[in-house]
Each structure stands twice: as structure tokens, then as C-alpha cells.
Design a protein around this motif. Structure first.
Motif, short mmCIF file in Angstrom:
data_model
loop_
_atom_site.label_atom_id
_atom_site.label_comp_id
_atom_site.label_asym_id
_atom_site.label_seq_id
_atom_site.Cartn_x
_atom_site.Cartn_y
_atom_site.Cartn_z
N ILE A 189 0.85 -1.19 0.00
CA ILE A 189 0.00 0.00 0.00
C ILE A 189 0.89 1.24 0.00
N PRO A 190 0.68 2.17 -0.94
CA PRO A 190 1.53 3.38 -1.00
C PRO A 190 1.40 4.22 0.27
N GLN A 191 2.43 5.01 0.52
CA GLN A 191 2.47 5.85 1.71
C GLN A 191 1.25 6.76 1.80
N SER A 192 0.80 7.29 0.67
CA SER A 192 -0.31 8.23 0.66
C SER A 192 -1.64 7.60 1.06
N LYS A 193 -1.73 6.26 1.01
CA LYS A 193 -2.98 5.57 1.33
C LYS A 193 -2.91 4.82 2.66
N LEU A 194 -1.80 4.93 3.36
CA LEU A 194 -1.60 4.10 4.55
C LEU A 194 -2.57 4.46 5.67
#
Length: 244
Positions: free
Chosen positions: A114-119
């Protein structure tokens, strides 16, 4: 092809050196000591080893994964061991469940996908699927592991029936893994399968901040199997959902 489209069939075989039994017992002991309850969800369950291990110890488990081939393998293995476990297809970044659980565990890199922006959003989804006071226990491959051990390497595992190769390239915030499998067929010839994996690098403090933002109290941050987190290749975040 997508991640785990072909690797699902061989995932537990190729990971047989990780001591699944000891790793499972680490979760079982921890959940019992936290009085976490008996109804649990394994998020990113893969082929379901941890679900099966917990079910054998009396936990009522559901397994969830994004990969349909992984879920097919999980159902096959659970039935083969005479276990009744529900398996559902779900995206950890968009998780919605019809019921709330006493605990959620998410071992073995689920949140690295999961990308950092969606964590933080993904953690909020997990919180909504827990009862108040429920336990959330996730681990990640550490930034140290991905940057220093995995990045810009070739990983190989050569066996009689299957050969695994992963060509790993470091980018600013992620490692991209080009995976090739050579699988032996009935006629002795090998078929080639290719798939791509992307694992995002999450710094420990960033994960802690996202968990707190999502409504969790962090009980402990540990390395693999409860060891020191600093310098560990795997970091466990053991949390409790704050009562609303």
C-alpha cells in the motif's frame, strides 16, 4: 501478470525456511496475553497458513486477500486439513466488512503493498472493522530491510520442481520486484511465468503516526518474533482500537 497470479501455488513452499510454526505461535501467545477475543480476521492472508494455525488453537478465523489465486489455494489447504475457515476477497486499502472482529492480524508484508499516501486510510478501514477495544496487529518489512537487504539485488531459490528469481530495483519510496518462476511440468520441461511486485518503504515513525491518526493506541512496536525493532528486518505494530 499481477502479483501472486502464479506465485500463489508455490508461496508456502518457497517460504518454508521462515519457520511458520514459530511465527504463528508468536501471534497466538500475543493474542492470548492481550485477551484479544476469539473472532479474528487475517488481512492479506495469502494461502492461509496463519489462519489455519490460529483455527487449530480455537480461534474463529476469516481470511481476506486481494489475490484470487491466493484465496483459491487457501481454501484448498484449509479443506485439506479439515478446517472451517471463511475466505473473502478484499483490498486492505479499501476494507469493508459486514461484521466487526475482536482482532485483526496482518502478517508478512500486506501493508508494504500500500503506498504511503494511502496508509492512514487503510488503517482507518481496519479500525472500522474492529470492535471498540479490538486488537490490530500488523507487521511490515522494515525500511532497513528493503533499502539495505533487498534493494538492487537478485534473489534466487532453485528447487527440483520450481526455480524462483526476483530482480529487485530500488526507487525513492519503493522496491520494484520483477519475479520469474520456472515450473516443471509433467513432461519434465519447465514453463516460465512472470509477475511484478511493488513494495513501498514505510518508515517506523510514519507508520506510528498513521496508526494514531486512524484511532489506534500503540501498545508495542517490536521486531520479528518480539525482538528489538531497531535494525530488524520486520517490524510489528501491536495496537488497540480506541473506544469511540
Amino acid at each position: 501478470m499481477g502479483a501472486y497470479d502464479f506465485l500463489a501455488e508455490w508461496f508456502e513452499t518457497l517460504n518454508d525456511d521462515c519457520d511458520y510454526a514459530l511465527w504463528s505461535q508468536y501471534f497466538i501467545n500475543g493474542l492470548n496475553s492481550l485477551h484479544a477475543g476469539r473472532k479474528g480476521l487475517e488481512l492479506g492472508c495469502g494461502s492461509g497458513y496463519f489462519c489455519r494455525a490460529l483455527a487449530k488453537c480455537g480461534f474463529e478465523m476469516t481470511g481476506a486477500d486481494l489475490s484470487a489465486p491466493m484465496l483459491t489455494k487457501a481454501v484448498e489447504k484449509a479443506r485439506g486439513e479439515g478446517l472451517r475457515i471463511d475466505f473473502v476477497q478484499a483490498d486492505a486499502a479499501k476494507l469493508k466488512t459486514p461484521e466487526k472482529y475482536d482482532f485483526i492480524i496482518s502478517p508478512n508484508d500486506c501493508y508494504n503493498y500500500i503506498p504511503q499516501s494511502k496508509l492512514a486510510l487503510a488503517f482507518r478501514c481496519a479500525a472500522r472493522s474492529l470492535k471498540d477495544g479490538g486488537i490490530f496487529w500488523a507487521d511490515i518489512s522494515s525500511a532497513y530491510k528493503l533499502r539495505e537487504k533487498v534493494a538492487n539485488t537478485v534473489c534466487a531459490d532453485d528447487r527440483d520442481e520450481v526455480t524462483y528469481l526476483a530482480f529487485n530495483t530500488l526507487y525513492e519510496n519503493r522496491v520494484e520486484m520483477d519475479v520469474t518462476l520456472f515450473v516443471k511440468g509433467g513432461d519434465g520441461r519447465f514453463d516460465r511465468y512472470d509477475e511484478k511486485h511493488t513494495q513501498y518503504i514505510h518508515e517506523t515513525q510514519d507508520v506510528k503516526d498513521a496508526l494514531i491518526e486512524a484511532g489506534f493506541e500503540i501498545l508495542s512496536v517490536e521486531g520479528h518474533l518480539g525482538k528489538e525493532a531497531e535494525g530488524s528486518e520486520r517490524v510489528n505494530f501491536i495496537c488497540r482500537k480506541v473506544k469511540s
